[in-house]
Design an enzyme around this catalytic site. Structure first.
Site, PDB file in Angstrom:
ATOM      1  N   ARG A  19     -34.442 -12.417  15.642  1.00 52.48           N
ATOM      2  CA  ARG A  19     -34.175 -13.725  15.029  1.00 52.48           C
ATOM      3  C   ARG A  19     -35.342 -14.683  15.253  1.00 52.48           C
ATOM      4  O   ARG A  19     -35.834 -14.827  16.365  1.00 52.48           O
ATOM      5  CB  ARG A  19     -32.895 -14.319  15.624  1.00 52.48           C
ATOM      6  CG  ARG A  19     -32.584 -15.736  15.130  1.00 52.48           C
ATOM      7  CD  ARG A  19     -31.262 -16.226  15.689  1.00 52.48           C
ATOM      8  NE  ARG A  19     -31.245 -16.311  17.137  1.00 52.48           N
ATOM      9  CZ  ARG A  19     -31.688 -17.355  17.835  1.00 52.48           C
ATOM     10  NH1 ARG A  19     -32.226 -18.401  17.203  1.00 52.48           N
ATOM     11  NH2 ARG A  19     -31.608 -17.356  19.154  1.00 52.48           N
ATOM     12  N   ARG A  39     -26.777 -15.195  33.255  1.00 53.14           N
ATOM     13  CA  ARG A  39     -25.691 -16.145  33.069  1.00 53.14           C
ATOM     14  C   ARG A  39     -24.665 -15.925  34.169  1.00 53.14           C
ATOM     15  O   ARG A  39     -24.133 -14.828  34.311  1.00 53.14           O
ATOM     16  CB  ARG A  39     -25.058 -15.978  31.687  1.00 53.14           C
ATOM     17  CG  ARG A  39     -26.026 -16.269  30.549  1.00 53.14           C
ATOM     18  CD  ARG A  39     -25.359 -16.096  29.190  1.00 53.14           C
ATOM     19  NE  ARG A  39     -26.296 -16.348  28.114  1.00 53.14           N
ATOM     20  CZ  ARG A  39     -26.572 -17.551  27.623  1.00 53.14           C
ATOM     21  NH1 ARG A  39     -25.952 -18.613  28.126  1.00 53.14           N
ATOM     22  NH2 ARG A  39     -27.452 -17.705  26.656  1.00 53.14           N
ATOM     23  N   CYS A  46     -41.304 -27.002  35.223  1.00 51.46           N
ATOM     24  CA  CYS A  46     -41.273 -25.557  35.451  1.00 51.46           C
ATOM     25  C   CYS A  46     -42.136 -25.132  36.640  1.00 51.46           C
ATOM     26  O   CYS A  46     -42.063 -23.980  37.079  1.00 51.46           O
ATOM     27  CB  CYS A  46     -41.705 -24.814  34.200  1.00 51.46           C
ATOM     28  SG  CYS A  46     -40.630 -25.115  32.776  1.00 51.46           S
ATOM     29  N   CYS A  74     -39.390 -15.331  23.607  1.00 50.89           N
ATOM     30  CA  CYS A  74     -39.110 -16.574  24.342  1.00 50.89           C
ATOM     31  C   CYS A  74     -38.258 -16.293  25.577  1.00 50.89           C
ATOM     32  O   CYS A  74     -37.367 -15.444  25.549  1.00 50.89           O
ATOM     33  CB  CYS A  74     -38.379 -17.567  23.441  1.00 50.89           C
ATOM     34  SG  CYS A  74     -39.244 -17.949  21.905  1.00 50.89           S
TER      35      CYS A  74
END
Length: 387
Positions: A203, A17, A87, A214
């Site tokens: 989660r 990020r 992608c 992921c």
């Protein structure tokens, strides 16, 4: 065609990020690094192939994404080719760069890719992924945008693997492997190790996929200098290069992967048995398993055994994604295929630090993208050889 096509230099930013960095700044940093690695300057570059997929959808910058970067950097009036192919965008840019040099059109070119996927409004990022799906076969309806729609597809892929004997624990093993490799990669998005148990208990995004299985939303850029010139250091040759789309008679989830890998092998006059390691598309851990098989590296039906026995770990018989892959290194779409090239070059040069493999000579890099009727729409593959 001209003689061998080589990678003279690679550059990459840290993936993650980067709210403080602009699209242009990330691109500039990766390109400057690649030029420095190649002992080249802006004026040595005769053409640019610039990859980006989401700047228009997320930030409103359409049409001239590459030119906005190269103009700021002083590249002048050379050809800038904007590349967008889901992608597979970065791999597509590298394929075009290779073709332009292999044909003799240019001597030295640049393939670069950048993405700023993170946005204060995460729904903008997730919504951008919808553009990578054939809308004639998609039914989003009025559903709330809470995740990438590709996760729904990968949950189906995981379910199919489970009917063939693959366990959710094996998906967690691959996620833990990715994070272990990422811990050794100073440019990876995720650089903390994660146990198999923690990956399995993370989660739930969409059963059986946990968030640890992921790839994250990442910002970042990568660049590769491609040339016909012979340098002074280790010579890394692009021996095979291919780009393939969904075949008409597709049956499996990633038939385009199978076609691109086979075309790259044929072009290189090599086969999967010659590959020492690979950087493969793993938007999810089950996706990595599918890539093993479709690239010809793993016999169908051996996925569970490969995961359970550490076959694809750094010390395994066929190391896959020593960089951490998309799951740990991150997945800024337009940069991903070029980040795979960055890792492959570091490994072939013997400069990959703590994740360095044992004297590799031949690498496969492959990334795919987009969906048509739940099948991968496009796939690029390259075989890199240390001369």
């Amino acid at each position: 065609m001209s003689g061998p096509v080589r990678i003279a230099g690679v550059g990459m930013t840290a993936f993650g990020r980067h709210p403080e960095s602009t699209f242009k700044e990330l691109s500039r940093d990766a390109i400057t690094s690649a030029l420095g690695d190649a002992d080249a300057v802006v004026d040595d570059i005769q053409a640019v192939f610039f990859g980006n997929s989401t700047a228009g959808a997320i930030w409103g910058q359409d049409c001239i994404r590459g030119e906005t970067v190269t103009h700021e950097m002083g590249f002048g009036s050379i050809a800038v080719n904007n590349v967008e192919n889901a992608c597979a965008t970065g791999g597509n840019a590298l394929h075009l760069a290779w073709a332009s040099v292999a044909s003799g059109q240019y001597e030295t070119v640049l393939a670069a890719g950048c993405e700023k996927l993170t946005h204060p409004d995460k729904t903008k990022s997730f919504r951008a992924f919808r553009g990578g799906i054939d809308l004639d076969y998609a039914d989003f309806g009025d559903s709330e945008v809470v995740r990438s729609p590709f996760i729904d597809r990968y949950a189906l892929v995981a379910a199919e693997l489970m009917t063939r004997g693959v366990s959710p624990e094996s998906f967690a093993i691959l996620a833990a492997k990715a994070r272990s490799n990422g811990e050794l990669n100073p440019l990876a998005h995720h650089r903390t190790a994660l146990s198999v148990e923690a990956a399995l208990a993370a989660r739930m995004v969409l059963a059986p996929l946990t968030v640890a299985m992921c790839s994250p939303l990442s910002d970042g850029a990568a660049a590769v200098v491609v040339t016909s010139r012979r340098g002074t250091g280790p010579q890394i040759e692009i021996r095979g290069s291919s780009l393939r789309s969904l075949p008409r008679d597709a049956r499996g989830p990633c038939d385009a992967h199978a076609d691109s890998a086979q075309a790259a092998y044929d072009h290189a006059s090599l086969g999967p048995e010659d590959i020492d390691f690979a950087e493969l598309h793993d938007a999810t851990s089950p996706g990595e398993m599918v890539s093993w098989v479709q690239s010809g590296l793993c016999p169908a039906g051996d996925e569970e055994e490969w995961a359970r026995t550490g076959h694809t770990e750094l010390t395994g018989a066929m190391p896959i994604n020593p960089s951490g892959g998309l799951v740990a290194r991150g997945h800024p779409i337009g940069a991903t295929g070029l980040a795979q090239a960055y890792e492959a070059v570091q490994q072939l040069r013997g400069t990959a630090g703590g994740r360095q493999l044992d004297v590799p000579r031949v690498a496969l890099i492959q990334c795919g993208g987009g969906l048509i009727k739940r099948h991968t729409a496009v796939s690029s593959a390259h075989v890199l050889v240390k001369g």
